[in-house]
Design an enzyme around this catalytic site. Structure first.
Site: not given
Length: 354
Positions: A302-303, A263-264, A267, A330, A93-94, A141, A91, A171, A168
């Protein structure tokens, strides 16, 4: 009233201050930092000096102020094109790359695994050479960081890491810009990472000391960051005089920290490990109880995307949480990277204090 550059401009105009004085206050000179990144790759922040990292953050602040707040039109990418290769969905990054490059007047081309079978139907070498002849930069990516290294070797245009299994960097630049805006500087801050030893953490590890940031990390046993990157971090900390802690205790990591980050835990590509990971990370959720160990001015990053087991709602949606400012940034940091690697433009606004 909080004092900042925009408040100064408004007050000064009302007071009849001259345009020359306004410009002297707000605008800096492009030659204040002797940095030239044009034509470089951005694969890992380890390859960038302290001055270069600061320059990218300065550039991001400049673009954000001039375009977002002052409404200026800066077609710095006019006539340029960007190939965006995405093996992993995204989401932030794009959108940050696609809308940011277009906002600067360039043409982004989004390529998924359905459009381009990276290294399958066509070799990485051939892909890098073909895209080099048609575009001005490649943002990729990918799953395997080695793919980026090979593309960088074969391409004649800049390769930008949009995410890999090791790093990353885009980020982390956004995180630093967010902290710069919030605290007014980065030197002396303590960041506490509580969670998985993943690519996001490893980009913090390869850059934090260069900006004078202390780093405290808590991961479960078996989920530590890459040993090679840990050694680099230890060397950087000695060189720049910062503190570095690696522990398994979340509260020890959070002790007197200005920034709590996670972070998550699962992944993309790790879905089969979900049950094992959730068990291993018990006790690692960031809550207000965690924050009691932190500094009185603590904040949270949180990214995204975020899951409740990583951080509870009370922290995530609290006034201390900077996650949505972080997400927006970002866009400005990726624009700063594009401008720095592809143009001769230098920041026109005053250099921030780092």
């Amino acid at each position: 009233m909080l004092f900042n550059g925009r408040n100064f401009l408004s007050i000064a105009k009302l007071a009849g201050t001259s345009k020359q004085l306004l410009r002297q206050f707000w605008y800096g000179t492009p030659a204040q930092m002797n940095v030239d990144m044009k034509g470089r790759d951005l694969l890992t922040l380890q390859n960038y000096t302290a001055d270069e990292l600061k320059y990218l953050l300065w550039m991001a602040s400049d673009l954000k102020e001039r375009i977002k707040h002052r409404g200026e039109h800066l077609p710095l990418m006019q006539g340029k094109s960007l190939a965006m290769i995405f093996e992993k969905r995204s989401t932030r990054t794009r959108l940050s790359a696609e809308t940011g490059f277009a906002l600067l007047g360039g043409h982004p081309s989004f390529l998924t695994t359905q459009d381009i079978h990276l290294g399958t139907n066509e070799s990485l070498t051939d892909t890098a050479r073909v895209l080099s002849s048609m575009t001005n930069a490649i943002l990729a990516r990918v799953y395997d960081h080695n793919d980026l290294d090979l593309m960088a070797k074969e391409a004649t245009i800049p390769i930008i890491n949009g995410l890999s299994n090791l790093h990353h960097p885009l980020q982390i630049l956004a995180d630093y810009l967010t902290l710069q805006e919030h605290f007014g500087g980065l030197q002396g801050l303590t960041i506490a990472w509580i969670g998985d030893g993943n690519n996001v953490l490893q980009s913090f590890m390869t850059s934090a000391a260069k900006l004078g940031i202390h780093l405290r990390i808590a991961t479960p046993r078996g989920f530590e960051p890459d040993l090679r990157i840990t050694k680099i971090t230890e060397q950087n900390s000695k060189e720049y005089g910062t503190k570095f802690l690696l522990t398994t205790d979340p509260l020890e990591a959070a002790d007197k920290a200005n920034v709590l980050v996670t972070d998550t835990w699962i992944s993309m590509g790790q879905e089969e490990e979900k049950k094992e990971r959730l068990k291993a990370f018990q006790g690692y959720q960031i809550t207000m109880q965690t924050a009691k160990s932190a500094a009185s001015n603590w904040t949270f990053l949180h990214c995204l995307p975020r899951k409740p087991e990583e951080v509870d709602d009370e922290v995530f949606y609290s006034p201390r949480s900077l996650v949505f400012q972080e997400a927006e940034n970002r866009k400005w940091t990726i624009m700063a990277v594009m401008v720095s690697l592809l143009t001769d433009y230098s920041p026109q606004l005053r250099k921030p204090t780092f």
